[in-house]
Design an enzyme around this catalytic site. Structure first.
Site, mmCIF file in Angstrom:
data_model
loop_
_atom_site.group_PDB
_atom_site.id
_atom_site.type_symbol
_atom_site.label_atom_id
_atom_site.label_comp_id
_atom_site.label_asym_id
_atom_site.label_seq_id
_atom_site.Cartn_x
_atom_site.Cartn_y
_atom_site.Cartn_z
ATOM 1 N N GLY A 185 58.430 59.629 51.441
ATOM 2 C CA GLY A 185 58.536 60.519 52.674
ATOM 3 C C GLY A 185 57.739 61.277 53.142
ATOM 4 O O GLY A 185 56.549 61.470 52.235
ATOM 5 N N CYS A 242 56.241 57.347 45.118
ATOM 6 C CA CYS A 242 55.492 58.483 46.192
ATOM 7 C C CYS A 242 56.332 59.804 46.018
ATOM 8 O O CYS A 242 56.623 60.494 45.011
ATOM 9 C CB CYS A 242 55.231 58.008 47.515
ATOM 10 S SG CYS A 242 54.211 58.749 48.132
ATOM 11 N N TYR A 243 56.733 59.978 47.296
ATOM 12 C CA TYR A 243 57.543 61.337 47.378
ATOM 13 C C TYR A 243 58.698 61.148 46.201
ATOM 14 O O TYR A 243 58.888 62.384 45.490
ATOM 15 C CB TYR A 243 58.343 61.417 48.606
ATOM 16 C CG TYR A 243 58.984 62.800 48.932
ATOM 17 C CD1 TYR A 243 58.345 63.801 49.278
ATOM 18 C CD2 TYR A 243 60.171 62.715 48.579
ATOM 19 C CE1 TYR A 243 58.893 65.263 49.289
ATOM 20 C CE2 TYR A 243 60.904 64.054 48.537
ATOM 21 C CZ TYR A 243 60.202 65.356 48.933
ATOM 22 O OH TYR A 243 60.999 66.389 49.212
ATOM 23 N N HIS A 261 52.279 52.932 46.502
ATOM 24 C CA HIS A 261 53.737 52.113 47.241
ATOM 25 C C HIS A 261 53.619 50.516 46.751
ATOM 26 O O HIS A 261 52.899 49.713 47.272
ATOM 27 C CB HIS A 261 53.551 52.137 48.716
ATOM 28 C CG HIS A 261 53.683 53.503 49.324
ATOM 29 N ND1 HIS A 261 54.965 53.892 49.670
ATOM 30 C CD2 HIS A 261 52.873 54.535 49.418
ATOM 31 C CE1 HIS A 261 55.034 55.360 50.002
ATOM 32 N NE2 HIS A 261 53.713 55.663 49.763
ATOM 33 N N GLU A 311 55.876 48.355 47.574
ATOM 34 C CA GLU A 311 56.312 47.780 48.361
ATOM 35 C C GLU A 311 55.596 47.031 49.648
ATOM 36 O O GLU A 311 55.922 46.113 50.302
ATOM 37 C CB GLU A 311 57.694 48.386 49.238
ATOM 38 C CG GLU A 311 57.163 49.451 49.949
ATOM 39 C CD GLU A 311 57.003 50.896 49.109
ATOM 40 O OE1 GLU A 311 56.556 50.868 47.975
ATOM 41 O OE2 GLU A 311 57.131 52.020 49.749
ATOM 42 N N ASP A 315 67.041 37.551 68.367
ATOM 43 C CA ASP A 315 67.872 38.460 67.781
ATOM 44 C C ASP A 315 69.205 38.415 68.325
ATOM 45 O O ASP A 315 70.392 38.424 67.585
ATOM 46 C CB ASP A 315 67.179 39.812 67.873
ATOM 47 C CG ASP A 315 66.065 40.051 67.628
ATOM 48 O OD1 ASP A 315 65.307 38.994 66.910
ATOM 49 O OD2 ASP A 315 65.141 40.873 67.861
ATOM 50 N N LYS A 349 62.198 40.403 61.292
ATOM 51 C CA LYS A 349 62.297 39.048 62.222
ATOM 52 C C LYS A 349 62.346 37.862 61.500
ATOM 53 O O LYS A 349 63.257 37.021 61.984
ATOM 54 C CB LYS A 349 60.959 39.012 62.997
ATOM 55 C CG LYS A 349 60.957 38.058 64.211
ATOM 56 C CD LYS A 349 61.986 38.904 65.258
ATOM 57 C CE LYS A 349 62.179 38.113 66.371
ATOM 58 N NZ LYS A 349 62.929 38.765 67.553
#
Ligand code: XMP
Length: 524
Positions: free
Chosen positions: A59, A86-87, A176, A178, A234, A380
């Site tokens: 964050g 992280c945060y 991070h 991710e 979409d 996507k």
């Protein structure tokens, strides 16, 4: 509704731009997870969700600020593994009695960690003594550990880059895992979910389909739903998914804004009306859009006008769908996660506003229809996987994304019918050449942009003074970052020649070589 057949991981969001990537990595390894804003996670809700583990995400705040967001205390007493990122690491450390400092040594971007100790999360991925690449984005860092924690890895700017309390199964990383720039990050997350939390990894896109269908049925009951088709993947996948859930309670509405590419309207109508047999209203509102956009140059105002008109037309069409006492109650939209993340500020969810994508940003507060957005958490390529799961035609699934505001945001400055016609012709030639060269599927998005600039040229000994056309083609996996496509010069030369020869109104063609960031994919 919470899915009960699979193991659950709870991700608490503190507003990072990349929180959804954690969910995505977990989904890729077959784990069902949900992202909740940290302040919407009360004890009762957490307990009934019954997570096998909790991830505290990143964050933009500093834990050193007054009123900094914190994790609910229950997170640390529930008896399940916790992974702070992280945060998330910093608030975990602070809440458990350690200290966080603001230091000069901020780290942004690529960094390296030295692995000092073994842990369940690094097991089989990083060996003790190794030097590994990670992606950092922090100002503050952990300065002293709570009781029970040890250091697993350090970096130059973060002495506690990776920490663990093995007894309680609490882990924290400053980097991070991710993002793809932490090359082994997905494996670390997988070790957390599979080895530490014991998730079986049995969740698939087929499960997503089944769960969403159940969710849609529960949400909708016997009410009527309308779904706006844009011609893109979409909204098409959304419509087919919802049709599978509730059949003819769904009516699709195709609003012809007059801002579509050449031939697109015909294709959409044919697929949905003739192939899928889904009730479809084809509303030609092109004149309304064009006059609504008259004199408007600002991209954000364009989006708001288009979004507003869209909803007006929908409201009118929903009246047509209504019979007797049963008006349409829901509006389905193919909103994806990148639309959400770039449109919502931290107070309401994650991230700063960059562009207010019209399918989320333009909705008026007094809209009469409730929203259904079954793909709000997907990227996507995951939508494409869902489309395949639903058996949709491959040609439709592979279509490049096309933005809701259509050609309006590919004509910087004022929009006129004349400019739309010119752009359509150039765009058609460009895509034709891309398909002929066999490049369509290698490219995430390719399109022409008509610039509000006229330049001088010479054709057949005569002076011309016409528009500049910019060509854009990018590669990307999720639309969040992108790189320009490295066409051969010969190819670009061919497209340029064709456009200038065949399209009256354009006498110069340029190729855009900007990546995202710092650019965006669209020009507006
Ligand atoms: P940007 O330009 O923000 O685009 O890098 C990322 C992706 O989003 C699409 N895009 C939009 N889609 N409404 C949409 O439905 C919008 O206002 C909008 N603006 C951009 C863009 O085409 C790309 O795929």
């Amino acid at each position: 509704m919470t899915n009960t057949q699979h193991d659950h991981i709870l991700i608490l969001d503190f507003g990072s731009q990349v929180t959804q990537l954690i969910a995505r990595r977990l989904r890729e390894s077959g784990v069902y997870c949900e992202i909740w804003p940290y302040n919407q996670a009360d004890d009762k809700r957490i307990k009934s969700f019954n997570p096998k583990g909790i991830i505290l995400a990143g964050g933009p705040c500093s834990v050193l600020e007054e009123d900094a967001p914190t994790a609910p205390d229950l997170v640390f007493t529930l008896g399940v593994p916790v992974f702070g990122i992280c945060y998330g690491q910093q608030t975990m450390v602070k809440q458990l009695g350690g200290h966080v400092k603001a230091e000069q040594s901020r780290e942004f971007g690529r960094a390296f960690v030295d692995i000092l100790n073994h842990s369940e999360i690094t097991s089989g991925v990083w060996d003790k003594g190794a030097h590994e690449q990670v992606w950092m984005s922090h100002g503050d860092h952990v300065a002293s550990l709570p009781e029970g924690f040890e250091v697993i890895a350090k970096s130059d700017g973060a002495p506690y880059a990776f920490i663990a309390d093995t007894a309680r199964h609490f882990y924290g990383v400053q980097f991070h895992p991710e993002v793809v720039h932490t090359p082994h990050g997905a494996e670390l997350l997988r070790n957390f979910t599979h080895n530490v939390c014991g998730c079986s990894g049995d969740w698939t896109m087929a499960s997503f389909r089944t769960e969403q269908i159940e969710k849609i049925r529960a949400q909708v009951g016997d009410a009527k739903v309308i779904c706006g088709l844009s011609g893109g993947v979409d909204s098409s996948v959304t419509a087919v998914l919802i049709h599978e859930a509730i059949g003819d309670q769904l009516t699709c509405i195709y609003v012809d804004t007059g801002l579509m590419r050449a031939g697109e309207s015909e294709q959409v109508v044919d697929l949905f009306r003739n192939h899928y047999n889904i009730p479809l209203i084809h509303e030609d509102a092109s004149k309304r859009f064009l006059s609504g956009l008259e004199g408007i140059s600002d991209p954000e105002i364009k989006r708001k006008v288009i979004g507003g008109l869209f909803i007006d037309v929908f409201d009118e069409c929903s009246a047509k769908v209504s019979t007797g006492a049963k008006p349409a109650k829901f509006l389905a939209q193919g909103t994806l996660y990148p639309d959400v993340i770039e449109s919502v500020s931290f107070k309401g969810g994650p991230s700063e506003t960059i562009k207010s994508h019209h399918n989320v940003g333009g909705l008026p507060d007094d809209m009469e229809l409730e929203l259904i957005e079954p793909m709000r958490e997907l990227f996507k390529d995951e939508v494409r996987a869902l489309g395949r799961e639903l058996g949709m035609p491959e040609e439709f699934i592979r279509r490049h994304p096309f933005p809701g505001p259509g050609l309006a945001i590919r004509i910087p400055g004022e929009i006129t019918q004349d400019k739309i016609n010119i752009l359509r012709k150039a765009d058609t030639i460009y895509l034709e050449e891309i398909r002929t060269a066999g490049l369509y599927d290698k490219i995430w998005q390719a399109f022409a942009v008509l610039l509000p600039v006229k330049t001088v040229g010479v054709m057949g000994d005569a002076r011309t003074y016409d528009y500049v056309c910019a060509l854009r083609a990018v590669t990307s996996t999720d639309g969040m970052t992108a790189d320009y496509y490295p066409f051969e010069h010969k190819f670009l030369g061919r497209v340029s020649t064709r456009i200038i020869n065949e399209v009256h109104g354009i006498n110069r063609v340029v190729y855009d070589i900007t990546s995202k960031p710092p650019g965006t994919i669209e020009w507006e």
